[in-house]
Write a protein that holds these residues in place. Structure first.
Motif, PDB file in Angstrom:
ATOM      1  N   GLY A   6       0.752  -1.089   0.049  1.00 32.26           N
ATOM      2  CA  GLY A   6       0.019  -0.074   0.021  1.00 32.26           C
ATOM      3  C   GLY A   6       0.959   1.195   0.158  1.00 32.26           C
ATOM      4  O   GLY A   6       0.415   2.427  -0.321  1.00 32.26           O
ATOM      5  N   ALA A   7       2.040   1.256   0.500  1.00 29.61           N
ATOM      6  CA  ALA A   7       3.026   2.325   0.239  1.00 29.61           C
ATOM      7  C   ALA A   7       4.346   2.101  -0.533  1.00 29.61           C
ATOM      8  O   ALA A   7       4.700   2.921  -1.113  1.00 29.61           O
ATOM      9  CB  ALA A   7       3.350   2.456   1.828  1.00 29.61           C
ATOM     10  N   GLN A   8       5.181   0.684  -0.647  1.00 33.24           N
ATOM     11  CA  GLN A   8       6.020   0.627  -1.206  1.00 33.24           C
ATOM     12  C   GLN A   8       5.869  -0.878  -1.762  1.00 33.24           C
ATOM     13  O   GLN A   8       5.402  -1.755  -1.112  1.00 33.24           O
ATOM     14  CB  GLN A   8       7.338   0.776  -0.398  1.00 33.24           C
ATOM     15  CG  GLN A   8       7.320  -0.189   0.876  1.00 33.24           C
ATOM     16  CD  GLN A   8       8.614   0.259   1.818  1.00 33.24           C
ATOM     17  OE1 GLN A   8       9.714   0.514   1.050  1.00 33.24           O
ATOM     18  NE2 GLN A   8       8.744   0.254   2.772  1.00 33.24           N
ATOM     19  N   GLY A   9       6.903  -1.475  -2.598  1.00 34.04           N
ATOM     20  CA  GLY A   9       6.929  -2.863  -2.875  1.00 34.04           C
ATOM     21  C   GLY A   9       8.125  -3.474  -2.301  1.00 34.04           C
ATOM     22  O   GLY A   9       9.065  -2.658  -1.874  1.00 34.04           O
ATOM     23  N   HIS A  10       7.828  -4.758  -2.291  1.00 33.02           N
ATOM     24  CA  HIS A  10       9.081  -5.632  -1.657  1.00 33.02           C
ATOM     25  C   HIS A  10       9.140  -6.776  -2.696  1.00 33.02           C
ATOM     26  O   HIS A  10       8.051  -7.347  -2.757  1.00 33.02           O
ATOM     27  CB  HIS A  10       8.519  -6.112  -0.355  1.00 33.02           C
ATOM     28  CG  HIS A  10       8.148  -5.118   0.615  1.00 33.02           C
ATOM     29  ND1 HIS A  10       9.018  -4.450   1.655  1.00 33.02           N
ATOM     30  CD2 HIS A  10       7.040  -4.477   0.899  1.00 33.02           C
ATOM     31  CE1 HIS A  10       8.370  -3.600   2.304  1.00 33.02           C
ATOM     32  NE2 HIS A  10       7.221  -3.435   1.752  1.00 33.02           N
ATOM     33  N   HIS A  11      10.451  -6.880  -3.257  1.00 32.81           N
ATOM     34  CA  HIS A  11      10.555  -7.908  -4.069  1.00 32.81           C
ATOM     35  C   HIS A  11      11.666  -9.118  -3.612  1.00 32.81           C
ATOM     36  O   HIS A  11      12.342  -8.832  -2.682  1.00 32.81           O
ATOM     37  CB  HIS A  11      11.407  -7.533  -5.223  1.00 32.81           C
ATOM     38  CG  HIS A  11      11.833  -8.484  -6.482  1.00 32.81           C
ATOM     39  ND1 HIS A  11      13.201  -8.831  -6.429  1.00 32.81           N
ATOM     40  CD2 HIS A  11      11.147  -9.089  -7.353  1.00 32.81           C
ATOM     41  CE1 HIS A  11      13.091  -9.802  -7.527  1.00 32.81           C
ATOM     42  NE2 HIS A  11      12.098  -9.966  -7.981  1.00 32.81           N
ATOM     43  N   HIS A  12      11.289 -10.187  -3.998  1.00 31.27           N
ATOM     44  CA  HIS A  12      11.939 -11.409  -3.446  1.00 31.27           C
ATOM     45  C   HIS A  12      12.111 -12.428  -4.654  1.00 31.27           C
ATOM     46  O   HIS A  12      11.142 -12.889  -5.560  1.00 31.27           O
ATOM     47  CB  HIS A  12      11.117 -12.329  -2.375  1.00 31.27           C
ATOM     48  CG  HIS A  12      11.848 -13.289  -1.562  1.00 31.27           C
ATOM     49  ND1 HIS A  12      12.179 -14.262  -2.314  1.00 31.27           N
ATOM     50  CD2 HIS A  12      12.448 -13.013  -0.487  1.00 31.27           C
ATOM     51  CE1 HIS A  12      13.162 -14.947  -1.337  1.00 31.27           C
ATOM     52  NE2 HIS A  12      13.303 -14.146  -0.144  1.00 31.27           N
ATOM     53  N   PRO A  13      13.404 -12.767  -4.933  1.00 31.60           N
ATOM     54  CA  PRO A  13      13.813 -13.701  -6.116  1.00 31.60           C
ATOM     55  C   PRO A  13      13.102 -14.996  -5.843  1.00 31.60           C
ATOM     56  O   PRO A  13      12.908 -15.451  -4.775  1.00 31.60           O
ATOM     57  CB  PRO A  13      15.278 -13.471  -6.108  1.00 31.60           C
ATOM     58  CG  PRO A  13      15.793 -13.408  -4.560  1.00 31.60           C
ATOM     59  CD  PRO A  13      14.529 -12.428  -4.078  1.00 31.60           C
ATOM     60  N   ALA A  14      13.280 -15.778  -6.823  1.00 29.24           N
ATOM     61  CA  ALA A  14      12.740 -16.987  -6.812  1.00 29.24           C
ATOM     62  C   ALA A  14      14.025 -18.184  -6.636  1.00 29.24           C
ATOM     63  O   ALA A  14      15.159 -17.675  -6.728  1.00 29.24           O
ATOM     64  CB  ALA A  14      12.090 -17.534  -8.221  1.00 29.24           C
ATOM     65  N   LEU A  15      13.685 -19.307  -6.134  1.00 28.10           N
ATOM     66  CA  LEU A  15      14.699 -20.378  -5.966  1.00 28.10           C
ATOM     67  C   LEU A  15      14.854 -21.008  -7.182  1.00 28.10           C
ATOM     68  O   LEU A  15      14.004 -21.413  -7.943  1.00 28.10           O
ATOM     69  CB  LEU A  15      14.231 -21.279  -4.838  1.00 28.10           C
ATOM     70  CG  LEU A  15      14.300 -20.693  -3.568  1.00 28.10           C
ATOM     71  CD1 LEU A  15      13.520 -21.860  -2.428  1.00 28.10           C
ATOM     72  CD2 LEU A  15      15.740 -20.466  -2.844  1.00 28.10           C
ATOM     73  N   ARG A  16      16.020 -21.414  -7.562  1.00 34.50           N
ATOM     74  CA  ARG A  16      16.240 -22.105  -8.767  1.00 34.50           C
ATOM     75  C   ARG A  16      16.350 -23.563  -8.499  1.00 34.50           C
ATOM     76  O   ARG A  16      17.331 -24.006  -7.916  1.00 34.50           O
ATOM     77  CB  ARG A  16      17.897 -21.602  -9.213  1.00 34.50           C
ATOM     78  CG  ARG A  16      17.983 -20.047  -9.519  1.00 34.50           C
ATOM     79  CD  ARG A  16      16.782 -19.704 -10.547  1.00 34.50           C
ATOM     80  NE  ARG A  16      17.202 -18.358 -10.779  1.00 34.50           N
ATOM     81  CZ  ARG A  16      16.304 -17.756 -11.641  1.00 34.50           C
ATOM     82  NH1 ARG A  16      15.334 -18.305 -12.602  1.00 34.50           N
ATOM     83  NH2 ARG A  16      16.447 -16.171 -11.832  1.00 34.50           N
ATOM     84  N   VAL A  17      15.215 -24.232  -8.760  1.00 35.65           N
ATOM     85  CA  VAL A  17      15.116 -25.662  -8.698  1.00 35.65           C
ATOM     86  C   VAL A  17      14.602 -26.251 -10.084  1.00 35.65           C
ATOM     87  O   VAL A  17      14.293 -25.425 -10.929  1.00 35.65           O
ATOM     88  CB  VAL A  17      14.068 -26.013  -7.611  1.00 35.65           C
ATOM     89  CG1 VAL A  17      14.536 -25.503  -6.160  1.00 35.65           C
ATOM     90  CG2 VAL A  17      12.742 -25.446  -7.786  1.00 35.65           C
ATOM     91  N   GLU A  18      14.681 -27.438 -10.254  1.00 38.79           N
ATOM     92  CA  GLU A  18      14.107 -28.014 -11.355  1.00 38.79           C
ATOM     93  C   GLU A  18      12.964 -28.500 -11.043  1.00 38.79           C
ATOM     94  O   GLU A  18      12.100 -28.715 -10.369  1.00 38.79           O
ATOM     95  CB  GLU A  18      15.130 -29.533 -11.581  1.00 38.79           C
ATOM     96  CG  GLU A  18      14.284 -30.193 -12.718  1.00 38.79           C
ATOM     97  CD  GLU A  18      15.064 -31.724 -12.970  1.00 38.79           C
ATOM     98  OE1 GLU A  18      14.773 -32.366 -13.705  1.00 38.79           O
ATOM     99  OE2 GLU A  18      16.119 -32.121 -12.236  1.00 38.79           O
ATOM    100  N   ALA A  19      12.054 -27.868 -12.172  1.00 38.49           N
ATOM    101  CA  ALA A  19      10.653 -27.931 -12.071  1.00 38.49           C
ATOM    102  C   ALA A  19       9.985 -29.347 -12.690  1.00 38.49           C
ATOM    103  O   ALA A  19      10.277 -29.652 -13.958  1.00 38.49           O
ATOM    104  CB  ALA A  19       9.817 -26.773 -12.755  1.00 38.49           C
TER     105      ALA A  19
END
Length: 299
Positions: free
Chosen positions: A234-247
């Motif tokens: 509602g005020a700012q964005g918070h980014h988080h990367p994905a984990l690299r795993v075999e899908a």
């Protein structure tokens, strides 16, 4: 925490390692029968995280409906699931060598969630709404107390039918404390003419999230595939990367991510901790063939 999920309870018939057809028959690596649907996937996930869970869904008077109820009971989940004259919904899910999935769905009874109401919502801490038919969405909106009198957080993760008619979605969208969508869905709801990609940058995702906010205090979660996720508080964005795993399969990844995020967020976790919990949850689910970790349906 008392968690209530609302949406589909269906049977997933998952066919893995599908390749382009050559001839009339193709051998595949695996065909399995599993419980699926957004309400079931989310319920199983948050129950595994320690929440008390109730599910509002609808199944038919058939073997498949009984198997879904039995599985939920084994996992300690309360099932508010009436029988319907239509058969239990089913989806044939085709998973290719990359883990990408395509589904062929027969909605059946799952399109009639809430025909007899939504008892017990007042006892929930979180009401987590997954994909609904437009009829079910209308029944739910009539059952919701005014926001000022509501004891729970309302989380909306719209499905394909709701996204196909954004004007119809506005009632739930306006009421939601948190809206959860992927990047393409966010762009569609915004009417955005920017990049049509599953993996936009964090800046683009935050711009989309800001456009999605319908009222003060509302939060937005945008999943970005391999680029991670963006939570706008509602005020700012918070980014988080994905984990690299075999899908092995991407089915259920969105349910696993969003429900784990909501469990942590509603429990008071800070945004980065909630995003980290969600990322780990989604990584576990994409490393199995079905849409959740409950295993196959069985008598």
């Amino acid at each position: 925490m008392q968690f209530t999920t609302i949406g589909a309870a269906i049977v997933d018939i998952v066919v893995s390692r599908v390749r382009p057809m050559r001839g009339a028959k193709q051998d595949v690596e695996h065909i399995g029968l599993y419980a699926g649907g957004g309400a079931v996937n989310a319920a199983l996930n948050v129950a595994a995280h320690g929440a008390r869970v109730a599910v509002h869904a609808c199944v038919g008077r058939d073997l498949e409906g009984g198997l879904i109820r039995d599985l939920l009971q084994r996992h300690g989940i309360q099932a508010q699931i009436p029988d319907h004259r239509l058969p239990t919904g089913k989806a044939v899910v085709m998973v290719d060598d990359s883990g990408a999935a395509r589904a062929y769905a027969q909605r059946g009874a799952s399109a009639w969630v809430g025909e007899s109401g939504f008892p017990g919502l007042a006892h929930a801490d979180v009401v987590y709404v997954t994909g609904l038919s437009l009829e079910s969405q209308a029944w739910l909106q009539r059952s919701l107390a005014p926001r000022t009198a509501r004891p729970f957080k309302l989380v909306v993760t719209p499905g394909a039918r709701q996204l196909s008619d954004p004007a119809a979605l506005h009632g739930l969208w306006d009421e939601a404390d948190l809206l959860c969508v992927n990047a393409r869905e966010a762009a569609r709801l915004c009417g955005d003419n920017g990049p049509q990609t599953d993996e936009p940058s964090a800046d683009v995702a935050e711009r989309l999230a800001r456009h999605l906010v319908r009222r003060p205090g509302q939060a937005i979660l945008v999943t970005l595939g391999a680029a991670g996720a963006l939570f706008f508080d509602g005020a700012q964005g918070h980014h988080h990367p994905a984990l690299r795993v075999e899908a092995l399969s991407t089915i259920g990844a969105g349910d696993a991510f969003a429900s784990a995020f909501v469990h942590a967020w509603a429990g008071g976790a800070d945004p980065q901790s909630a995003l980290a919990a969600a990322t780990e949850s989604a990584a576990r689910v994409i490393q199995v063939i079905p849409a959740n970790l409950a295993g196959p349906l069985r008598a």
